[in-house]
Design an enzyme around this catalytic site. Structure first.
Site, PDB file in Angstrom:
ATOM      1  CG  HIS A  60     -10.766 -11.761  -8.296  1.00 34.28           C
ATOM      2  ND1 HIS A  60      -9.263 -11.388  -8.443  1.00 34.28           N
ATOM      3  CD2 HIS A  60     -10.994 -11.740  -6.961  1.00 34.28           C
ATOM      4  CE1 HIS A  60      -9.111 -10.710  -7.198  1.00 34.28           C
ATOM      5  NE2 HIS A  60      -9.925 -11.014  -6.516  1.00 34.28           N
ATOM      6  CD  GLU A  62      -5.478 -11.394  -8.795  1.00 37.57           C
ATOM      7  OE1 GLU A  62      -4.281 -10.915  -8.684  1.00 37.57           O
ATOM      8  OE2 GLU A  62      -6.529 -11.810  -8.178  1.00 37.57           O
ATOM      9  CG  HIS A 104     -10.267 -13.120  -1.354  1.00 38.80           C
ATOM     10  ND1 HIS A 104      -8.817 -12.888  -1.276  1.00 38.80           N
ATOM     11  CD2 HIS A 104     -10.939 -12.371  -2.539  1.00 38.80           C
ATOM     12  CE1 HIS A 104      -8.578 -12.150  -2.781  1.00 38.80           C
ATOM     13  NE2 HIS A 104      -9.841 -12.209  -3.324  1.00 38.80           N
ATOM     14  CG  HIS A 163      -0.447  -9.961  -5.539  1.00 34.91           C
ATOM     15  ND1 HIS A 163      -1.022  -8.498  -5.933  1.00 34.91           N
ATOM     16  CD2 HIS A 163      -1.705 -10.607  -5.666  1.00 34.91           C
ATOM     17  CE1 HIS A 163      -1.973  -8.573  -6.327  1.00 34.91           C
ATOM     18  NE2 HIS A 163      -2.658  -9.846  -5.916  1.00 34.91           N
ATOM     19  CG  HIS A 171      -4.311 -15.360  -6.558  1.00 31.30           C
ATOM     20  ND1 HIS A 171      -4.621 -13.835  -6.809  1.00 31.30           N
ATOM     21  CD2 HIS A 171      -2.834 -15.621  -6.472  1.00 31.30           C
ATOM     22  CE1 HIS A 171      -3.148 -13.436  -7.088  1.00 31.30           C
ATOM     23  NE2 HIS A 171      -2.458 -14.295  -6.584  1.00 31.30           N
ATOM     24  NE  ARG A 177      -3.583  -2.413   2.070  1.00 28.05           N
ATOM     25  CZ  ARG A 177      -4.594  -2.582   1.145  1.00 28.05           C
ATOM     26  NH1 ARG A 177      -4.954  -2.006   0.231  1.00 28.05           N
ATOM     27  NH2 ARG A 177      -5.160  -3.920   1.351  1.00 28.05           N
ATOM     28  CE1 TYR A 189      -3.621  -6.542  -3.687  1.00 25.76           C
ATOM     29  CE2 TYR A 189      -3.174  -5.969  -1.616  1.00 25.76           C
ATOM     30  CZ  TYR A 189      -3.501  -6.850  -2.491  1.00 25.76           C
ATOM     31  OH  TYR A 189      -3.559  -8.097  -1.989  1.00 25.76           O
ATOM     32  CD  GLU A 234      -4.629 -13.187  -3.567  1.00 23.97           C
ATOM     33  OE1 GLU A 234      -3.570 -12.629  -3.864  1.00 23.97           O
ATOM     34  OE2 GLU A 234      -5.680 -13.375  -4.217  1.00 23.97           O
ATOM     35  CG  ASP A 244      -8.719 -14.366  -7.298  1.00 29.60           C
ATOM     36  OD1 ASP A 244      -9.661 -15.000  -6.729  1.00 29.60           O
ATOM     37  OD2 ASP A 244      -7.966 -13.755  -6.409  1.00 29.60           O
ATOM     38  CG  ASP A 304     -11.887  -8.801  -5.144  1.00 29.03           C
ATOM     39  OD1 ASP A 304     -11.543 -10.103  -4.009  1.00 29.03           O
ATOM     40  OD2 ASP A 304     -10.917  -8.277  -5.156  1.00 29.03           O
ATOM     41  CG  HIS A 329      -5.115  -6.274  -8.724  1.00 27.71           C
ATOM     42  ND1 HIS A 329      -5.854  -5.895  -7.797  1.00 27.71           N
ATOM     43  CD2 HIS A 329      -4.808  -7.796  -8.658  1.00 27.71           C
ATOM     44  CE1 HIS A 329      -5.691  -7.002  -6.554  1.00 27.71           C
ATOM     45  NE2 HIS A 329      -5.093  -7.961  -7.501  1.00 27.71           N
TER      46      HIS A 329
HETATM   47 ZN   LIG Z   1      -6.045 -12.721  -6.267  1.00 33.99          ZN
END
Ligand SMILES: [Zn+2]
Length: 291
Positions: free
Chosen positions: A183, A146, A232, A67, A217, A36, A70, A262, A180, A230, A107
């Site tokens: 997703h 992804e 999880h 990964h 994922h 982040r 974000y 994740e 994923d 989204d 992403h």
């Molecule tokens: Zn993912």
């Protein structure tokens, strides 16, 4: 499959190997910097050496996948944000190369106030430049787009989005797709039964090509099919359910593919004791493998 989870790199990336080992990972997913924040501390020779030593000690954990942050949005119509995102993505790919990590997933991005086609064109522009700029610095790193749930203006929800991105970058051999489960399901592709799983995979094959899938994922979904949300959930506790994951772990086409959780790291049991949910979710996945 090479099952694993996202592992914290707190204290140094090499520390992730011990955590991965403790959780029972065959492979793992990591961030090489804070996910982040834009800035990252440069990688030192000592960082690489410690990583190599840990990798040798825990040589059963492979492959490692990165990964990307974000914050990166190379679909942005804002040129300054696009450039900042591009530089951050390039840095992520080169950081993976410094550790000799073979896979990085990012992403694709959100088109914000523009439209889908313009956003996809921005992503293609980034991919083409990225492949050229890292041809020498990161030749061993495969860059994976992804699959996304399609929240807001998120691109990568439809298989056709990803196909257009790959086509735009001339199906370069250093590109791939990270599939994923949460997703894809939230985007509206059913995977819950052997029949719907086969249908979704056939559709993926027709639109993109199954050979482009380089990693997975594994996340269950808090929301229903096609919700485009989204969120999880632990394996088997969401709307996909255990049988959905059984379809993947018993598919011989993915025998050597890494698949990473994740999902939330801990939960409390009825007595208030903390449960390591990576251990639990990996146990649930392995229990689905038919002899
Ligand atoms: Zn993912």
């Amino acid at each position: 499959m090479r099952l694993g989870a996202h592992m914290s790199a707190a204290g140094g990336l090499y520390e992730a190997f011990k955590r991965g080992n403790d959780a029972g990972c065959d492979s793992m997913l990591v961030f090489t910097k804070s996910n982040r924040q834009w800035a990252a501390k440069p990688i030192t020779a000592e960082d690489v050496e410690k990583y190599r030593q840990a990798q040798a000690q825990y040589s059963h954990i492979f492959p490692v996948a990165v990964h990307a942050s974000y914050l990166i949005n190379v679909a942005s119509p804002d040129e300054a944000l696009w450039e900042k995102s591009y530089q951050a993505l390039r840095d992520e790919v080169e950081r993976a190369a410094a550790f000799d990590i073979p896979l990085i997933t990012f992403h694709p991005g959100s088109y914000m106030e523009g439209d889908e086609a313009t956003g996809i064109a921005q992503i293609v522009r980034a991919l083409r430049r990225l492949l050229a700029d890292t041809a020498v610095s990161a030749p061993q790193v495969t860059i994976c787009l992804e699959t996304m749930a399609g929240q807001g203006t998120n691109l990568g929800r439809a298989f056709s989005h990803l196909a257009t991105m790959l086509d735009g970058a001339e199906r370069h051999e250093r590109l791939g797709v990270c599939f994923d489960t949460c997703h894809v399901f939230a985007a509206g592709y059913d995977i819950r039964t052997p029949a719907t799983y086969a249908q979704t995979m056939a559709e993926f094959d027709g639109v993109i090509g199954l050979e482009w899938i380089k990693c997975f994922h594994f996340n269950d979904s808090q929301h229903e099919l096609g919700s485009r949300k989204d969120r999880h959930e632990h394996i088997g506790d969401g709307h996909i359910g255990r049988e959905g994951f059984a379809n993947f772990v018993n598919d011989s086409r993915w025998a050597d593919h890494p698949a990473h959780l994740e999902t939330p790291k801990t939960e409390k049991d009825a007595e208030g004791n903390e449960i390591d949910m990576d251990v639990e979710n990996l146990k649930r996945l392995r229990a689905l493998i038919r002899a």
